[in-house]
Enzyme design. Structure first.
Site, PDB file in Angstrom:
ATOM      1  NE  ARG A  52     -52.617 -70.829 -68.616  1.00 17.37           N
ATOM      2  CZ  ARG A  52     -52.579 -70.225 -69.814  1.00 17.37           C
ATOM      3  NH1 ARG A  52     -52.558 -68.946 -69.900  1.00 17.37           N
ATOM      4  NH2 ARG A  52     -52.587 -70.940 -70.939  1.00 17.37           N
ATOM      5  CB  THR A  53     -48.922 -75.877 -65.441  1.00 16.21           C
ATOM      6  OG1 THR A  53     -50.317 -75.654 -65.625  1.00 16.21           O
ATOM      7  CG2 THR A  53     -48.713 -76.797 -64.256  1.00 16.21           C
ATOM      8  CE  LYS A  82     -32.936 -90.773 -78.389  1.00 18.04           C
ATOM      9  NZ  LYS A  82     -31.856 -90.674 -77.396  1.00 18.04           N
ATOM     10  NE  ARG A 103     -50.075 -79.787 -68.226  1.00 16.92           N
ATOM     11  CZ  ARG A 103     -50.638 -78.594 -68.350  1.00 16.92           C
ATOM     12  NH1 ARG A 103     -50.671 -78.006 -69.530  1.00 16.92           N
ATOM     13  NH2 ARG A 103     -51.171 -77.986 -67.317  1.00 16.92           N
ATOM     14  CG  HIS A 131     -54.172 -79.174 -63.766  1.00 13.94           C
ATOM     15  ND1 HIS A 131     -52.992 -78.975 -63.066  1.00 13.94           N
ATOM     16  CD2 HIS A 131     -54.125 -78.299 -64.813  1.00 13.94           C
ATOM     17  CE1 HIS A 131     -52.280 -78.033 -63.676  1.00 13.94           C
ATOM     18  NE2 HIS A 131     -52.949 -77.615 -64.733  1.00 13.94           N
TER      19      HIS A 131
HETATM   20  N1   CP Z   1     -54.315 -73.835 -66.642  1.00 13.76           N
HETATM   21  C1   CP Z   1     -53.315 -74.513 -67.234  1.00 13.76           C
HETATM   22  O1   CP Z   1     -53.023 -75.676 -66.887  1.00 13.76           O
HETATM   23  O2   CP Z   1     -52.673 -73.826 -68.215  1.00 13.76           O
HETATM   24  P1   CP Z   1     -51.463 -74.399 -69.085  1.00 13.76           P
HETATM   25  O3   CP Z   1     -52.010 -75.528 -69.915  1.00 13.76           O
HETATM   26  O4   CP Z   1     -50.995 -73.231 -69.897  1.00 13.76           O
HETATM   27  O5   CP Z   1     -50.412 -74.898 -68.139  1.00 13.76           O
END
Ligand code: CP
Length: 304
Positions: A52-53, A82, A103, A131
């Site tokens: 999603r993100t 590396k 991320r 998040h």
């Molecule tokens: N909700 C969420 O962060 O989903 P993903 O891990 O798929 O990005």
């Protein structure tokens, strides 16, 4: 606001502005997109898996006319493999992009990236830390579905110790009036003490509850989360204790208020049974869709 690292950065005024822009974005998407971010480049740098993100950020950028460069599985497919440090990687990518969506598997990684970057960094999840953009879309979903945020009651269920989405959402909810939060978590993954201290400081009512069915009768939002196997490492026994304890099924639906909603940041495993999906109160796929609008709004706010 230059970087988006933690939910506490947002105040009610900025949130309200962001939600207005997100509403505009819903119309823009329906009418085929826009070119306001033409010639801007977004880099997505993902050291942990995501559906999603990453894809909603990439779609958001493209629907606003911008370009995307990306490294998924960055532990394996970037020069991190590396031995390159995160800081060096960021220093290089900031020369290629106008915004970096990161991320990472370590809490605090987004802050480290921001410290060496003149290009905006957006935290797309840092380990068990935060998040923030998920919390923004969660709050937008609550506003859209219930028509308000002030005065709501919410049960956060599942892996609250490792849950960066519930941590970030709690920080945002703490900015609203008369919100009641119920934490329903197996003992081994209770909400952490720093969040409880934050809520006390901000005089937000919160309660720890064991009985999911009892609390689901009372709340406006049931926010279910996955028990995150990947955060337990060798602690398999703890995972087994937590997994399967709290499940949303038809029995829970039967006791919930008619106007309440069920949310989940997704992905889900078995903590919401598929029999729940067809109920109009199951808001989690609408919630994921809102991620597109919120991320479009955020990119517009940061880049224009
Ligand atoms: N909700 C969420 O962060 O989903 P993903 O891990 O798929 O990005």
């Amino acid at each position: 606001m230059k970087h988006v690292i933690r939910a506490q950065q947002f105040n009610k005024k900025v949130l309200s502005e962001l939600f207005s822009i997100a509403q505009e974005m819903e119309i823009i998407v329906k009418s085929g997109g826009s070119n306001v971010l033409a010639h801007r480049v977004m880099a997505t740098l993902f050291y942990e898996p995501s559906t999603r993100t990453r894809l909603s950020f990439e779609s958001a950028m493209q629907k606003l006319g911008g370009e995307v460069i990306t490294t998924e599985s960055a532990r394996e497919f970037s020069s991190s493999a590396k031995g390159e440090t995160l800081e060096d990687t960021i220093r290089v990518i900031e020369g290629y992009a106008d915004v970096i969506v990161l991320r990472h598997y370590e809490s605090g990684a987004a802050q480290r990236a921001a410290e060496v970057s003149d290009t905006p960094i957006i935290n797309a999840g840092d380990g068990a830390g935060q998040h923030p953009t998920q919390a923004l879309l969660d709050l937008y979903t609550i506003k859209k579905e219930l028509g308000k945020i002030d005065g709501i009651s919410i049960a956060m269920v599942g892996d609250l110790a490792n849950g960066r989405t519930t941590r970030s959402l709690t920080y945002l909810l703490g900015k609203y009036d008369n919100v009641k939060i119920y934490f329903v978590a197996p003992e081994v993954v209770r909400m952490k003490r720093d969040i409880e201290a934050y809520l006390k400081r901000h005089k937000i009512k919160f309660f720890e509850e064991e009985n999911l069915k009892k609390i689901c009768k009372e709340v406006d939002v049931v926010y279910q989360t996955r028990i995150q196997r990947e955060r337990f490492g060798e602690r398999i026994e703890d995972y087994e204790k937590a997994h399967g304890k709290y499940i949303i099924d038809k029995e829970i639906l039967d006791v919930m208020k008619k106007k309440a909603i069920i949310m989940h940041p997704l992905p889900r495993l078995d903590e919401i049974k598929q029999e729940v999906d067809s109920d109009s109160r199951a808001a989690y796929f609408r919630q994921a869709q809102n991620g597109l609008y919120i991320r479009m709004a955020l990119l517009k706010m940061l880049l224009l």
